[in-house]
Design a protein around this motif. Structure first.
Motif, PDB file in Angstrom:
ATOM      1  N   ASN A   3      -1.416 -26.963 -15.343  1.00  0.00           N
ATOM      2  CA  ASN A   3      -0.349 -27.075 -14.539  1.00  0.00           C
ATOM      3  C   ASN A   3       0.498 -25.643 -14.504  1.00  0.00           C
ATOM      4  N   LYS A   4       0.247 -25.030 -15.450  1.00  0.00           N
ATOM      5  CA  LYS A   4       1.058 -23.636 -15.660  1.00  0.00           C
ATOM      6  C   LYS A   4       0.646 -22.699 -14.692  1.00  0.00           C
ATOM      7  N   TRP A   5      -0.606 -22.934 -14.321  1.00  0.00           N
ATOM      8  CA  TRP A   5      -1.212 -21.794 -13.327  1.00  0.00           C
ATOM      9  C   TRP A   5      -0.607 -22.099 -11.947  1.00  0.00           C
ATOM     10  N   ARG A   6      -0.671 -23.533 -11.838  1.00  0.00           N
ATOM     11  CA  ARG A   6       0.053 -23.788 -10.352  1.00  0.00           C
ATOM     12  C   ARG A   6       1.553 -23.681 -10.501  1.00  0.00           C
ATOM     13  N   LYS A   7       2.315 -23.942 -11.332  1.00  0.00           N
ATOM     14  CA  LYS A   7       3.676 -23.622 -11.404  1.00  0.00           C
ATOM     15  C   LYS A   7       3.873 -22.038 -11.229  1.00  0.00           C
ATOM     16  N   LEU A   8       3.175 -21.216 -11.698  1.00  0.00           N
ATOM     17  CA  LEU A   8       3.366 -19.697 -11.806  1.00  0.00           C
ATOM     18  C   LEU A   8       2.959 -18.977 -10.443  1.00  0.00           C
ATOM     19  N   LYS A   9       1.972 -19.894  -9.663  1.00  0.00           N
ATOM     20  CA  LYS A   9       1.401 -19.224  -8.532  1.00  0.00           C
ATOM     21  C   LYS A   9       2.472 -18.829  -7.388  1.00  0.00           C
ATOM     22  N   TYR A  10       3.497 -19.168  -7.115  1.00  0.00           N
ATOM     23  CA  TYR A  10       4.525 -18.980  -6.049  1.00  0.00           C
ATOM     24  C   TYR A  10       5.561 -18.172  -6.819  1.00  0.00           C
ATOM     25  N   ASN A  11       5.742 -18.118  -7.962  1.00  0.00           N
ATOM     26  CA  ASN A  11       6.670 -17.366  -8.764  1.00  0.00           C
ATOM     27  C   ASN A  11       6.517 -15.863  -8.603  1.00  0.00           C
ATOM     28  N   PRO A  12       7.730 -15.016  -8.736  1.00  0.00           N
ATOM     29  CA  PRO A  12       7.282 -13.557  -8.574  1.00  0.00           C
ATOM     30  C   PRO A  12       6.264 -12.987  -9.622  1.00  0.00           C
ATOM     31  N   ARG A  13       5.340 -12.193  -9.333  1.00  0.00           N
ATOM     32  CA  ARG A  13       4.514 -11.741 -10.613  1.00  0.00           C
ATOM     33  C   ARG A  13       4.283  -9.983 -10.421  1.00  0.00           C
TER      34      ARG A  13
END
Ligand SMILES: *Cc1c(COP(=O)(O)O)cnc(C)c1O
Length: 294
Positions: free
Chosen positions: A50-60
């Protein structure tokens, strides 16, 4: 939605495995209930579940600052994402610095994360302007990710789980289960559910009743409204966060022997125990999807 360039994979970071695979668990203890595992733990070797999913649309890009305990999966995942996709990371850790660093924090530093510490009193006030302003003075400007990574973008990332299930199972499921820490994953899954399906989250925290309000708050932030068809089960915390009991250990060991899958003890084992307990009251033929979040 398009996959951000950074998530498509590159020479230095492997492409993510999405949609994540689905596996069926055959276990006579489930009676006529079918149990499918959504293997989000296989999405990425370092930014799992779920960490990958949660980071997907956060700025990177640029600099990302976030908060967590000394053993936080979220801190590890943000550090790994920073290294994989090329952005700066700062981890604000609850409590005092202990040297040598524990394996989680040593891993984060190894992935280039800068660490700073807040005592417990300051940590409780971590989202107040005074604390944030002081951090900006120390580190310069940053994108702030809340503790556990749960924000509107995280909800949107997790809302992609049910559409994957719809495609993979042709809509043939009734109930989606996940563990609940901060509630972002459940908020997203519930937001993405088609009509007539339900989502149940299992609190890994003692006194998790407040999480219902958190899930609703996150949905409001992401969607502007609260969806129906979901609830938080609070009876499977086994003593609270990172606590366990001989009963939970026995269940998880037995599950590993029967099904060849070692369940994460902090989150996934508690959900799975709860799923087996719930299965006794479900109608024969009910199809349950348990999301293996990490
Ligand atoms: C972080 C984590 C969770 C908790 O997710 P929330 O969105 O904070 O509720 C669940 N499972 C695993 C494996 C995790 O690492």
């Amino acid at each position: 939605m398009d996959v951000p360039a950074g998530l498509a994979g590159s020479a230095s970071s492997p492409a993510a495995c999405v949609p994540s695979p689905i596996e069926e668990v055959r276990d006579e203890r489930l009676g006529a209930v079918r149990l499918l595992l959504k293997r989000d733990d296989l999405i990425h070797p370092e930014i799992s579940g779920n960490k990958w999913r949660k980071l997907k649309y956060n700025p990177r890009s640029g600099r990302v600052l976030t908060f967590g305990g000394a053993y936080s999966n979220h801190i590890r995942a943000v550090a790994a994402a920073g290294a994989a996709y090329g952005f700066e990371t700062i981890g604000v850790i609850r409590g005092e610095e202990h040297l040598p660093l524990n394996p989680s924090l040593a891993y984060a530093v190894g992935r280039g994360m800068r660490l700073t510490y807040l005592d417990r009193t300051a940590y409780r006030r971590k989202h107040t302007p005074e604390v944030i302003d002081a951090l900006r003075v120390e580190f310069g400007d940053f994108h702030l990710l809340p503790e556990g990574g749960s924000n509107a973008a995280a909800v949107r990332g997790c809302a992609e789980i049910p559409p994957e299930l719809d495609t993979q199972l042709d809509g043939g499921y009734d109930l989606v289960c996940c563990p609940v820490g901060t509630g972002g994953t459940l908020a997203g899954i519930a937001a993405g559910l088609p009509p007539g399906r339900e989502a149940v989250g299992f609190s890994v925290l003692k006194g998790g009743e407040f999480l219902t309000g958190e899930v609703a708050r996150l949905q409001r932030e992401a969607l502007g409204r609260v969806t129906g068809g979901w609830r938080v089960e609070c009876g499977f915390h086994f003593g609270g966060y990172a606590r366990s009991t001989p009963e939970l250990e026995a269940f998880a060991s037995d599950f590993a022997v029967r099904h060849g899958l070692l369940l994460d003890r902090i989150y996934v084992a508690k959900m799975m125990y709860g799923v087996y307990a719930l299965a006794r009251d479900l109608a024969p033929g009910t199809v349950v999807v348990a999301v293996i979040t990490g």
